[in-house]
Design a protein around this motif. Sequence first.
Motif, PDB file in Angstrom:
ATOM      1  N   TRP A  10     -13.261   2.368  12.402  1.00  0.00           N
ATOM      2  CA  TRP A  10     -12.016   1.667  12.104  1.00  0.00           C
ATOM      3  C   TRP A  10     -11.215   1.490  13.380  1.00  0.00           C
ATOM      4  O   TRP A  10     -11.467   2.141  14.378  1.00  0.00           O
ATOM      5  CB  TRP A  10     -11.206   2.340  10.994  1.00  0.00           C
ATOM      6  N   LEU A  31      -9.076  15.079  13.061  1.00  0.00           N
ATOM      7  CA  LEU A  31     -10.119  14.539  12.193  1.00  0.00           C
ATOM      8  C   LEU A  31     -11.127  15.618  11.795  1.00  0.00           C
ATOM      9  O   LEU A  31     -11.546  15.684  10.635  1.00  0.00           O
ATOM     10  CB  LEU A  31     -10.821  13.353  12.852  1.00  0.00           C
ATOM     11  N   THR A  47     -14.302   7.615  20.608  1.00  0.00           N
ATOM     12  CA  THR A  47     -13.269   6.586  20.574  1.00  0.00           C
ATOM     13  C   THR A  47     -13.444   5.690  21.796  1.00  0.00           C
ATOM     14  O   THR A  47     -14.089   6.070  22.764  1.00  0.00           O
ATOM     15  CB  THR A  47     -11.854   7.209  20.611  1.00  0.00           C
ATOM     16  N   HIS A  51     -10.462   1.843  18.925  1.00  0.00           N
ATOM     17  CA  HIS A  51     -11.227   2.050  17.691  1.00  0.00           C
ATOM     18  C   HIS A  51     -11.988   3.368  17.759  1.00  0.00           C
ATOM     19  O   HIS A  51     -12.088   3.972  18.824  1.00  0.00           O
ATOM     20  CB  HIS A  51     -12.173   0.875  17.409  1.00  0.00           C
ATOM     21  N   ILE A  68     -12.093   8.315   3.736  1.00  0.00           N
ATOM     22  CA  ILE A  68     -11.415   7.457   4.719  1.00  0.00           C
ATOM     23  C   ILE A  68      -9.898   7.568   4.572  1.00  0.00           C
ATOM     24  O   ILE A  68      -9.170   7.659   5.560  1.00  0.00           O
ATOM     25  CB  ILE A  68     -11.858   5.982   4.569  1.00  0.00           C
ATOM     26  N   LYS A  69      -9.432   7.565   3.324  1.00  0.00           N
ATOM     27  CA  LYS A  69      -7.984   7.680   3.082  1.00  0.00           C
ATOM     28  C   LYS A  69      -7.443   8.988   3.660  1.00  0.00           C
ATOM     29  O   LYS A  69      -6.390   9.001   4.302  1.00  0.00           O
ATOM     30  CB  LYS A  69      -7.699   7.609   1.579  1.00  0.00           C
ATOM     31  N   LYS A  72      -7.696   8.736   7.720  1.00  0.00           N
ATOM     32  CA  LYS A  72      -6.742   7.804   8.317  1.00  0.00           C
ATOM     33  C   LYS A  72      -5.300   8.190   7.997  1.00  0.00           C
ATOM     34  O   LYS A  72      -4.437   8.164   8.868  1.00  0.00           O
ATOM     35  CB  LYS A  72      -7.028   6.370   7.845  1.00  0.00           C
ATOM     36  N   SER A  75      -4.228  11.750   9.652  1.00  0.00           N
ATOM     37  CA  SER A  75      -4.195  11.655  11.117  1.00  0.00           C
ATOM     38  C   SER A  75      -3.037  10.776  11.586  1.00  0.00           C
ATOM     39  O   SER A  75      -2.351  11.118  12.551  1.00  0.00           O
ATOM     40  CB  SER A  75      -5.521  11.132  11.673  1.00  0.00           C
ATOM     41  N   ALA A  76      -2.797   9.666  10.905  1.00  0.00           N
ATOM     42  CA  ALA A  76      -1.689   8.781  11.300  1.00  0.00           C
ATOM     43  C   ALA A  76      -0.345   9.500  11.158  1.00  0.00           C
ATOM     44  O   ALA A  76       0.489   9.466  12.076  1.00  0.00           O
ATOM     45  CB  ALA A  76      -1.700   7.510  10.459  1.00  0.00           C
ATOM     46  N   HIS A  94       2.426   1.786  11.081  1.00  0.00           N
ATOM     47  CA  HIS A  94       1.013   1.870  10.741  1.00  0.00           C
ATOM     48  C   HIS A  94       0.201   2.092  12.007  1.00  0.00           C
ATOM     49  O   HIS A  94       0.265   1.286  12.932  1.00  0.00           O
ATOM     50  CB  HIS A  94       0.533   0.596  10.038  1.00  0.00           C
ATOM     51  N   TRP A  96      -3.309   2.682  11.867  1.00  0.00           N
ATOM     52  CA  TRP A  96      -4.641   2.136  11.667  1.00  0.00           C
ATOM     53  C   TRP A  96      -4.621   0.791  10.966  1.00  0.00           C
ATOM     54  O   TRP A  96      -3.815   0.564  10.069  1.00  0.00           O
ATOM     55  CB  TRP A  96      -5.491   3.092  10.823  1.00  0.00           C
ATOM     56  N   TYR A 100     -12.051  -1.002   7.302  1.00  0.00           N
ATOM     57  CA  TYR A 100     -12.992  -0.148   8.024  1.00  0.00           C
ATOM     58  C   TYR A 100     -14.403  -0.640   7.751  1.00  0.00           C
ATOM     59  O   TYR A 100     -14.643  -1.375   6.809  1.00  0.00           O
ATOM     60  CB  TYR A 100     -12.851   1.327   7.623  1.00  0.00           C
TER      61      TYR A 100
END
Length: 125
Positions: A10, A31, A47, A51, A68-69, A72, A75-76, A94, A96, A100
């Motif tokens: 992503w 992560l 990375t 991305h 994924i939810k 992302k 971490s965000a 936002h 991300w 993805y």
Amino acid sequence: MYSIQYHVVWCVKYRHKVLTGDIDVRLRELLHQIATDNGFTISEMETDCDHIHLLIDCTPQHSIPTMIKALKGVSARLLFKEYPVLKKKLWGGHLWNPSYFVATVSENTGEQIRQYIQNQKGGEK
């Protein structure tokens, strides 16, 4: 016993090149912790500024959207909290891009995907 692997990619919103230095290091730690907390493993991660590529090992009980939810979203939230400069670069709150890429990885392609991910930083695209 199961061995289910996914190659996941992503991007940072607007493809801003913010995954560098301390932010990159902290993202990796976060992560791995999120994966552990949710019962799956990240066996490869790389990375390239804007991305991220992951190789995820999980069980059939793990759904891709849920993993994924978690990765992302958590971490965000934590990166914005720990690095306020990110909020200035990424208006709108936002980190991300909402989309993805995900592909299953077979025993036959596992090593190729692993090498591809390892070569991402400053290497092949």
